[in-house]
Write a protein that holds these residues in place. Structure first.
Motif, mmCIF file in Angstrom:
data_model
loop_
_atom_site.group_PDB
_atom_site.id
_atom_site.type_symbol
_atom_site.label_atom_id
_atom_site.label_comp_id
_atom_site.label_asym_id
_atom_site.label_seq_id
_atom_site.Cartn_x
_atom_site.Cartn_y
_atom_site.Cartn_z
ATOM 1 N N SER A 9 39.243 66.837 15.296
ATOM 2 C CA SER A 9 38.352 66.721 16.481
ATOM 3 C C SER A 9 37.382 67.986 16.382
ATOM 4 O O SER A 9 36.426 67.609 16.562
ATOM 5 N N ALA A 31 46.913 55.344 26.333
ATOM 6 C CA ALA A 31 46.647 56.422 27.480
ATOM 7 C C ALA A 31 47.717 57.805 26.629
ATOM 8 O O ALA A 31 46.984 58.826 26.744
ATOM 9 N N GLU A 32 48.688 57.553 26.301
ATOM 10 C CA GLU A 32 49.622 58.848 25.463
ATOM 11 C C GLU A 32 48.847 59.044 24.411
ATOM 12 O O GLU A 32 48.550 60.303 23.839
ATOM 13 N N ILE A 34 45.717 59.108 23.725
ATOM 14 C CA ILE A 34 44.517 60.050 24.098
ATOM 15 C C ILE A 34 44.939 61.378 24.314
ATOM 16 O O ILE A 34 44.404 62.294 23.969
ATOM 17 N N GLN A 35 46.167 61.591 25.016
ATOM 18 C CA GLN A 35 46.667 62.919 25.423
ATOM 19 C C GLN A 35 47.283 63.632 24.208
ATOM 20 O O GLN A 35 47.185 64.696 24.232
ATOM 21 N N LYS A 36 48.021 62.793 23.425
ATOM 22 C CA LYS A 36 48.871 63.497 22.212
ATOM 23 C C LYS A 36 48.405 63.380 20.978
ATOM 24 O O LYS A 36 48.906 63.891 20.084
ATOM 25 N N ARG A 37 47.388 62.396 20.679
ATOM 26 C CA ARG A 37 46.692 62.134 19.123
ATOM 27 C C ARG A 37 45.380 62.587 19.279
ATOM 28 O O ARG A 37 44.691 62.220 18.143
ATOM 29 N N ASP A 38 44.742 62.632 20.258
ATOM 30 C CA ASP A 38 43.203 63.033 20.258
ATOM 31 C C ASP A 38 42.470 62.073 20.024
ATOM 32 O O ASP A 38 41.369 61.839 19.588
ATOM 33 N N VAL A 40 39.903 59.089 20.818
ATOM 34 C CA VAL A 40 38.968 58.851 21.736
ATOM 35 C C VAL A 40 38.196 57.796 21.901
ATOM 36 O O VAL A 40 37.024 57.701 22.142
ATOM 37 N N VAL A 97 37.092 59.881 29.108
ATOM 38 C CA VAL A 97 36.676 60.488 27.844
ATOM 39 C C VAL A 97 35.150 60.203 28.079
ATOM 40 O O VAL A 97 34.407 61.051 27.389
ATOM 41 N N GLU A 100 33.333 62.457 29.989
ATOM 42 C CA GLU A 100 33.430 63.928 29.727
ATOM 43 C C GLU A 100 32.283 64.023 28.527
ATOM 44 O O GLU A 100 32.154 65.362 28.448
#
Length: 370
Positions: A9, A31-32, A34-38, A40, A97, A100
Motif C-alpha cells: 500500500s 471489515a476485518e 480492511i483492518q488487518k490486510r489493508d 481497500v 475508506v 478517507e
C-alpha cells in the motif's frame, strides 16, 4: 512492525479483494480484511457470485431466496436483487475508506451480464440499471473491453457513472480503452457532470496470458522457447503501464485532468498464480507501481501478507526487458495478437458459462422454496 500488505500500500498499490459473498459480509470478515490486510476495495464477477450462491456449505442466501420465491421473482430478478444487495452492503462497509481517500478507493465493482458482452445498447441500459439499483457513489460498473463494450464505456461514463473496464488482454485494446475513457469524461463534462466524481479503472489480466503463452511455448519446445515461460504476463502488464504513463501525459488527457478529471488507474486482474512452478506472489511483487490497483483472490492476498517481499517499484525500470521479451516471443513463433484474441473470447465465454450456471442454481433454489 510493517507487513508486506502495508508495504504494498505504501508503494502506491491499492489492494482490492477479488471475491464477495453474503457470509463474508455478515461474519465481519470483509471489515476485518480492511483492518488487518489493508484491503481497500472489492471486485466481483459472475464466477464469484456463482461460487458464493452455489456454495452448499453457505446458507446465508437461503432466506433471501425464499422471500424472493414467495414474491414471485423470476430467476434474473432474483439474481439482480441478491447481487446488488451484496454490492450495496459491501459498499457501505467500504464507505469510510471511500471518504478517507476522496473517492479513489473504497470501491466495489459489479458486472453487467456477460450475455450482453457484444451488445452495446443493452450494456449501456443494464449499467444504468445497476448503478441506480445499488445507489452508492463508491460503486464501479464493470463493462468488458470487447469491441461492443468500448462505445458503451464512453456512453456510461458520459452519464456520470464510474466504470471498471474488464477483460483487457492486449496493449492495442488497452489503448482503445483509454481513448474510450477520455471520450466519456469529455462527454460527461459537456453533459454538466462533475467529472471529479467519476472514477475508472482498467482491468488488465495477467496470469491468463502466461497460461496461454506457456502452452504455446511448450508446443514449440525449443530451449529458447522454454526459457521464456512465465515471462509474458509480466511483460504485457509492464508495457501496459508504460502505455498508461505515456497516454495520460498527452495533451488531451492533461487538459481533462486540469479540468478536474481523475486518471483511469491500471488494475492488475487475474493475479492468482496458476503455474505451481512460479512463486505464488509473482503477480503482486513484480507489478508494484504507483497509482495501480491489484485485485487478488484471498489465497494470493494471504500469501502476500505471509511472505511477499515488496521492494518498491518493479515496473517502470523494466520496460526495456519487457520489450525484449516481446521480441523474443515473436522470434520464437508466439503470435501475441492471436493469444490476446483467444483470451478475450475465452474470458467472455467463461463468464457466460458461470452466469448460466448461476441462473440454474438460483432457478433450482426458487423452485425448491416454492
Amino acid at each position: 512492525m510493517s507487513t508486506p500488505t502495508a508495504d504494498l500500500s505504501a508503494a502506491g498499490v491499492s489492494i482490492w479483494l477479488d471475491d464477495l459473498s453474503r457470509s463474508r459480509i455478515d461474519s465481519g470478515n470483509l471489515a476485518e480484511l480492511i483492518q488487518k490486510r489493508d484491503v481497500v476495495g472489492v471486485t466481483t464477477n459472475p464466477s464469484i457470485f456463482q461460487a458464493a450462491i452455489g456454495n452448499k456449505n453457505d446458507d446465508s442466501y437461503d432466506a433471501p431466496l425464499v422471500a424472493l420465491a414467495q414474491n414471485g421473482a423470476d430467476v434474473d430478478t432474483a439474481i439482480f436483487e441478491i447481487t446488488t444487495t451484496d454490492v450495496r452492503d459491501a459498499a457501505d462497509i467500504f464507505r469510510p475508506v471511500f471518504d478517507e481517500t476522496d473517492g479513489v478507493d473504497g470501491r466495489v465493482s459489479i458486472e453487467v451480464s456477460p450475455d450482453l458482452a457484444h451488445d452495446t445498447e443493452a450494456t449501456i441500459a443494464q449499467a444504468k440499471e445497476l448503478w441506480a439499483k445499488v445507489d452508492r457513489p463508491n460503486t464501479l460498473i464493470k463493462i468488458p473491453a470487447t469491441l461492443a463494450g468500448l462505445p458503451a464505456i464512453s456512453a456510461v461514463l458520459a452519464e456520470g457513472i464510474s466504470v471498471n473496464v474488464t477483460l483487457i488482454f492486449s496493449l492495442e485494446r488497452y489503448a482503445a480503452v483509454i481513448d474510450a475513457y477520455l471520450t466519456g469524461i469529455r462527454e460527461a463534462a459537456a453533459n454538466g457532470h462533475d467529472i471529479a466524481t467519476i472514477h475508472s479503472v482498467a482491468s488488465f489480466f495477467v496470469s491468463r496470458v502466461d497460461t496461454e503463452v506457456d502452452k504455446r511455448l511448450d508446443a514449440i519446445g525449443t530451449p529458447a522457447a522454454t526459457a521464456l515461460k512465465g515471462k509474458a504476463g509480466l511483460a504485457n502488464a509492464r508495457l501496459a503501464y508504460e502505455l498508461f504513463e505515456k497516454t495520460f501525459a498527452e495533451p488531451r488527457a492533461v487538459e481533462l485532468i486540469a479540468a478536474g478529471a481523475t486518471v483511469q488507474r491500471p488494475l492488475w486482474a487475474s493475479t492468482g498464480v496458476k503455474d505451481p512452478a512460479l512463486p505464488d506472489t509473482l503477480y503482486v511483487t513484480e507489478l508494484v507501481a504507483p497509482g495501480t490497483v491489484n485485485t487478488m483472490p484471498e489465497k494470493t492476498l494471504e500469501a502476500t501478507f505471509d511472505h511477499g517481499v515488496i521492494t518498491g517499484d518493479t515496473v517502470t525500470g523494466a520496460y526495456a526487458d519487457a520489450h525484449r521479451t516481446f521480441d523474443e516471443l515473436a522470434a520464437a513463433g508466439v503470435d501475441l495478437v492471436d493469444v490476446t484474441q483467444v483470451l478475450e473470447d475465452e474470458g467472455v465465454e467463461k463468464f457466460i458459462v458461470s452466469w448460466h450456471d448461476l441462473q440454474a442454481t438460483v432457478r433450482d433454489a426458487l423452485d425448491a422454496a416454492r
